[in-house]
Design an enzyme around this catalytic site. Structure first.
Site, PDB file in Angstrom:
ATOM      1  N   GLY A 184      27.195  25.735  -6.908  1.00 34.35           N
ATOM      2  CA  GLY A 184      26.625  26.940  -6.331  1.00 34.35           C
ATOM      3  C   GLY A 184      27.695  27.776  -5.663  1.00 34.35           C
ATOM      4  CG  HIS A 446      39.713  59.201 -13.301  1.00 34.80           C
ATOM      5  ND1 HIS A 446      39.482  58.118 -14.123  1.00 34.80           N
ATOM      6  CD2 HIS A 446      40.936  59.696 -13.653  1.00 34.80           C
ATOM      7  CE1 HIS A 446      40.510  57.969 -14.944  1.00 34.80           C
ATOM      8  NE2 HIS A 446      41.406  58.924 -14.680  1.00 34.80           N
TER       9      HIS A 446
END
Length: 467
Positions: A184, A446
């Site tokens: 986990g 960007h």
């Protein structure tokens, strides 16, 4: 003498301390009962924060020693100073816990250092850390006692050779061979820390997959990534016994489906099969409450079946996450103060801080298929994202699941660089019932990794432009 308050909070983890602070902000007279020497609960002291300190430090060490720096034209010869790594971790944790103390003072929260027990409606007894006893009363009591590591029968934790998550954060040497029982979040994060620092790491998991709550495609991608980093996985394996000695641990293993027993040697074993609510010894019976078979307390909008008793965090149903506890704390206190407050349990993000990181919110494909709900899928790989390529971090992808008819975003699943800082955008989108088209039409800066989310949204309609 009985001290009276508007609200008594039992426990000072992320749920408890945020509940106490919000109560103070709203002008309520509030006490928080916590027996640890420091505030912050498991998360700040022996969970989220120290583990992130070691994850960050071990990532830098691996980058310096494993060739990533050299690829960038940075030549170094790193030497591991584990004692200093642990020291800086402890210093960071101490600074955070002092910060919570400051916030308590700022918002007039009284910290009562001791262990609380309900003593009937509106009454709390406290065994003080200094040996005394206190009697408190309040109109409203919030149980925020958190959770503890779940034990594994036949594998007794001694935190010498057989460790729980707390012990795995305090090792004074790098294991030669660390066996992690449980694939986990906790097991994979701590296992990856010690793998990067030089340990051989073997992960044992009873199920036939890692991270059972995770979207299947994402989980498989994570397992492949960790395997390439040198972690070994043995799925479908049951640990039936462990024997520890001065030099290490011997484990007895069997196939989960049944079969012959075999032995596995390790110098340390980490038991990380999950956590269980910490509800024993709270005097629940004095107010007519009882936990379910998992130790959890039922509630409706954080209100228990007992008048004036509220429950938040790991003692309630849902994922055992610090931010979920914090959200419940705010809702709980706002309602105590008579304000309207709601929480969207469908928009609780989860993160695995491995490398690559994993982040998700909402429903996965398996859940949608089980519900026979029609959906669309948009994917975008980080290998096609300019910022990820430039940084040589192109492993992973972002996947968006949307309703086939309405286009509403139902789930977002990410694995890749820095996705823990990106999942919040998906949460905001889902809180406002955004469509995949809404994300696709939103301008993103960007070059950033966040563009991968927009491109995945575009791909829901087959219009991804950069892949």
């Amino acid at each position: 003498m009985m001290e009276s308050y508007d609200v008594i909070v039992i426990g000072a983890g992320p749920g408890g301390y945020n509940a106490a602070i919000r109560a103070g902000q709203l002008g309520l007279k509030v006490a928080c009962v916590e027996g640890r020497e420091t505030l912050g609960g498991t998360c700040l002291n022996v969970g989220c924060m120290p583990s992130k300190a070691l994850l960050h430090a071990s990532e830098l060490y691996a980058a310096a020693s494993g060739g990533e720096f050299a690829r960038l034209g940075i030549r170094v010869s790193p030497e591991l100073d584990l004692a200093q790594m642990m020291k800086q971790k402890d210093e960071s944790v101490a600074a955070l816990t002092r910060g919570v103390e400051f916030l308590f003072r700022k918002h007039k929260v009284q910290w009562i250092k001791g262990w609380a027990r309900l003593q009937g409606e509106g009454r709390v007894g406290v065994a003080l850390a200094d040996g005394g006893h206190a009697q408190l009363e309040a109109r409203d009591i919030v149980i925020a006692t958190g959770s503890e590591p779940a034990p594994l029968p036949g594998v007794p934790v001694d935190n010498q050779r057989i460790l729980d998550s707390t012990g795995a954060l305090e090792l004074v040497e790098v294991p030669r061979h660390l066996v992690v029982i449980g694939a986990g979040v906790i097991g994979l994060e701590l296992g990856s820390v010690w793998r990067r620092l030089g340990a051989q790491v073997t992960v044992l998991e009873y199920l036939e997959r890692i991270c059972p709550g995770l979207d299947g495609e994402t989980a498989r991608t994570l397992q492949r990534a960790l395997t390439r980093q040198g972690m070994r996985f043995r799925l479908g394996t049951r640990v039936v016994a462990a024997r520890s000695g001065e030099q290490g641990v011997e484990l007895d293993l069997q196939p989960a489906a049944g079969g012959a027993t075999e032995s596995l040697q390790a110098d340390y074993v980490l038991v990380a099969i999950g956590r269980r609510p910490y509800t024993e010894g709270l005097g629940l019976e004095t107010v007519g409450l009882a936990s379910d078979r998992r130790g959890m307390l039922e509630n409706q909008g954080q209100r228990s079946a007992a008048p004036g008793v509220w429950v938040i965090g790991d003692v309630t149903s849902g994922p055992m996450l610090a931010h979920k506890a914090e959200e419940e704390a705010i809702v709980c206190i706002e309602r105590i103060a008579g304000h309207a407050a709601e929480m969207n349990a469908e928009v609780i993000p989860s993160v695995i801080y491995t490398q690559p990181e994993v982040a998700s919110v909402g429903l996965g494909e398996e859940q949608l298929q089980a519900a026979r709900r029609e959906y669309k899928v948009g994917r975008f790989p980080f290998s096609a994202n300019s910022r990820a390529k430039i940084n040589h971090e192109s492993e992973g992808f972002i996947k968006i699941l949307s309703d086939a008819r309405s286009d509403q975003v139902l789930g977002v699943h990410m694995i890749g660089p820095g996705v823990s800082e990106m999942i919040g955008e998906a949460c905001v989108a889902m809180e406002f019932s955004a469509s995949a088209e809404d994300l696709a039409l939103t301008c993103h800066p960007h070059p950033t990794r966040s563009e991968a989310l927009r491109q995945a949204a575009m791909d829901v309609h087959g219009r991804a432009m950069q892949n």
